[in-house]
Design a protein around this motif. Structure first.
Motif, mmCIF file in Angstrom:
data_model
loop_
_atom_site.group_PDB
_atom_site.id
_atom_site.type_symbol
_atom_site.label_atom_id
_atom_site.label_comp_id
_atom_site.label_asym_id
_atom_site.label_seq_id
_atom_site.Cartn_x
_atom_site.Cartn_y
_atom_site.Cartn_z
ATOM 1 N N ARG A 73 -2.051 10.791 4.495
ATOM 2 C CA ARG A 73 -3.199 10.102 3.903
ATOM 3 C C ARG A 73 -2.932 8.620 3.659
ATOM 4 O O ARG A 73 -3.836 7.885 3.259
ATOM 5 C CB ARG A 73 -3.584 10.785 2.598
ATOM 6 N N THR A 74 -1.699 8.192 3.873
ATOM 7 C CA THR A 74 -1.370 6.778 3.674
ATOM 8 C C THR A 74 -1.984 5.933 4.774
ATOM 9 O O THR A 74 -1.943 6.303 5.948
ATOM 10 C CB THR A 74 0.159 6.582 3.647
ATOM 11 N N GLU A 75 -2.558 4.789 4.403
ATOM 12 C CA GLU A 75 -3.187 3.878 5.356
ATOM 13 C C GLU A 75 -2.226 2.747 5.731
ATOM 14 O O GLU A 75 -1.303 2.426 4.980
ATOM 15 C CB GLU A 75 -4.461 3.282 4.750
ATOM 16 N N LEU A 76 -2.478 2.141 6.889
ATOM 17 C CA LEU A 76 -1.674 1.010 7.348
ATOM 18 C C LEU A 76 -2.577 -0.143 7.746
ATOM 19 O O LEU A 76 -3.606 0.047 8.400
ATOM 20 C CB LEU A 76 -0.815 1.421 8.551
ATOM 21 N N ALA A 77 -2.196 -1.344 7.339
ATOM 22 C CA ALA A 77 -2.783 -2.589 7.839
ATOM 23 C C ALA A 77 -1.626 -3.493 8.235
ATOM 24 O O ALA A 77 -0.536 -3.402 7.669
ATOM 25 C CB ALA A 77 -3.647 -3.260 6.773
ATOM 26 N N VAL A 78 -1.862 -4.368 9.213
ATOM 27 C CA VAL A 78 -0.795 -5.217 9.734
ATOM 28 C C VAL A 78 -1.251 -6.671 9.747
ATOM 29 O O VAL A 78 -2.382 -6.977 10.146
ATOM 30 C CB VAL A 78 -0.381 -4.772 11.155
#
Length: 358
Positions: free
Chosen positions: A193-198
């Protein structure tokens, strides 16, 4: 000259209600600015360092320029990207993780894997710990190196572009590409459920919060010191360290940032020679020793045969990248400083800290 180390031209990031944020590499050039921005916006911060001796650097940066002592709102812990130990504890109880730390050597490693493997495996360690500890979102610091070092018609780049790690590239450029690819692959298959942005910044410049030099700021110092009499004819984007930190905070909380990468840069690429000219224009006699000549393309190619430091320049000859930052502006409400302001503030910071020798 007085520097504001955390103000953004796009306006402040809204203050939060004391959420705990993990920042990896909190004593680094960018990491220190990220920590300061988080503290300024009401967050609690847990910053990682590779050795306990670096903890004092994080606290010194947090209090630089007369800022209020954060006290218990800032915690510094040890965790090394090359080992599993400490990462679960570092991520525990954190709402967000900003993974800023990454190897960036001053020289060329003997073997590419000395840089590529730590960058990739370190990112995966942080992501795994964040997922296991229920972190809502991770913001990963990648680089334009992962976007725009493979040639394409027109040399116009945005977040849809990827550098091909199989091209003839320096180990650093390959490491950023491999690490970011590995991060996206991990999140797609195992991220839970963890989100990622870069965030993908171009070359990062701007004022220092501690006397420890980054590679990019060391370049400005070398120009001002007269240690760089001639430069390669290479063009690149400039990203202000304060604006890069600001982009991290915006990507951390904006609902539309999840699953996205953001190119962060000045609108126009400049050359090393233009950088020197801007310093001379704004600093006068204090910049009397900046370079005024460029190597020819043939000289770069010849020198690159024996000088690994010029290999990147040789591969980019004739390329003036067009940098599209529309996405960061539209989605995050992010806006960059102008290049002259960034470079002058970099130089003034070096003078203020007594790091220029002329």
């Amino acid at each position: 000259m007085t520097h504001d180390p955390y103000a953004s031209p796009a306006g402040p990031v809204p203050a939060r209600s004391g959420e705990l944020v993990l920042v990896t590499g909190g004593n680094g050039y960018l990491g220190a600015h990220v920590v300061r921005r988080l503290l300024d916006t009401g967050h609690r911060v847990r910053a990682t360092v590779r050795s306990p001796q670096r903890a004092a650097e994080v606290r010194a940066a947090a209090a630089a320029g007369g800022a209020a002592d954060p006290g218990e709102r800032l915690e510094v812990v040890r965790a090394d990207l090359s080992a599993d130990a400490g990462w679960a504890e570092a991520a525990r109880d954190c709402t967000y993780v900003l993974h800023v730390a990454s190897p960036f050597p001053a020289g060329v490693p003997r073997h590419p894997d000395e840089l590529i493997v730590p960058a990739r495996d370190g990112a995966l360690r942080v992501l795994r710990a964040a997922r296991d500890e229920g972190v809502e979102r991770v913001v990963l610091t990648s680089s334009f190196a992962a976007i725009g070092y493979s040639r394409k018609p027109g040399d116009t780049y945005d977040e849809g572009d990827w550098t091909d790690p199989d091209d003839d590239l320096t180990p650093y450029i390959r490491s950023k590409t491999v690490a970011e690819r590995a991060a996206w692959d991990f999140m797609a298959s195992q991220g839970g459920r963890t989100e990622l942005a870069v965030i993908n910044p171009t070359g990062i410049f701007g004022p220092l919060l501690t006397p420890r030099l980054s590679v990019s700021v060391a370049l400005v110092k070398a120009m001002l010191d007269g240690a760089l009499p001639v430069v390669a004819p290479q063009y690149f984007g400039v990203a202000d360290v304060r604006d890069v930190a600001d982009a991290h905070l915006r990507a951390m909380t904006h609902p539309d940032a999840a699953g996205e990468r953001f190119l962060v840069s000045s609108d126009t690429a400049i050359s090393f020679l233009r950088m020197a000219a801007l310093l001379a224009e704004h600093l006068g006699e204090r910049a009397a020793r900046v370079p005024t000549r460029e190597l020819t393309a043939d000289q770069v190619r010849e020198a690159a045969r024996t000088d690994p430091a010029l290999r990147e320049a040789a591969g980019q000859l004739g390329k003036v990248p067009v940098l599209r930052t529309d996405k960061a502006r539209a989605v995050l409400g992010w806006h960059p400083r102008d290049v002259a302001t960034t470079l002058v503030d970099t130089a003034e910071s070096l003078y203020d800290l007594g790091l220029v020798h002329n």
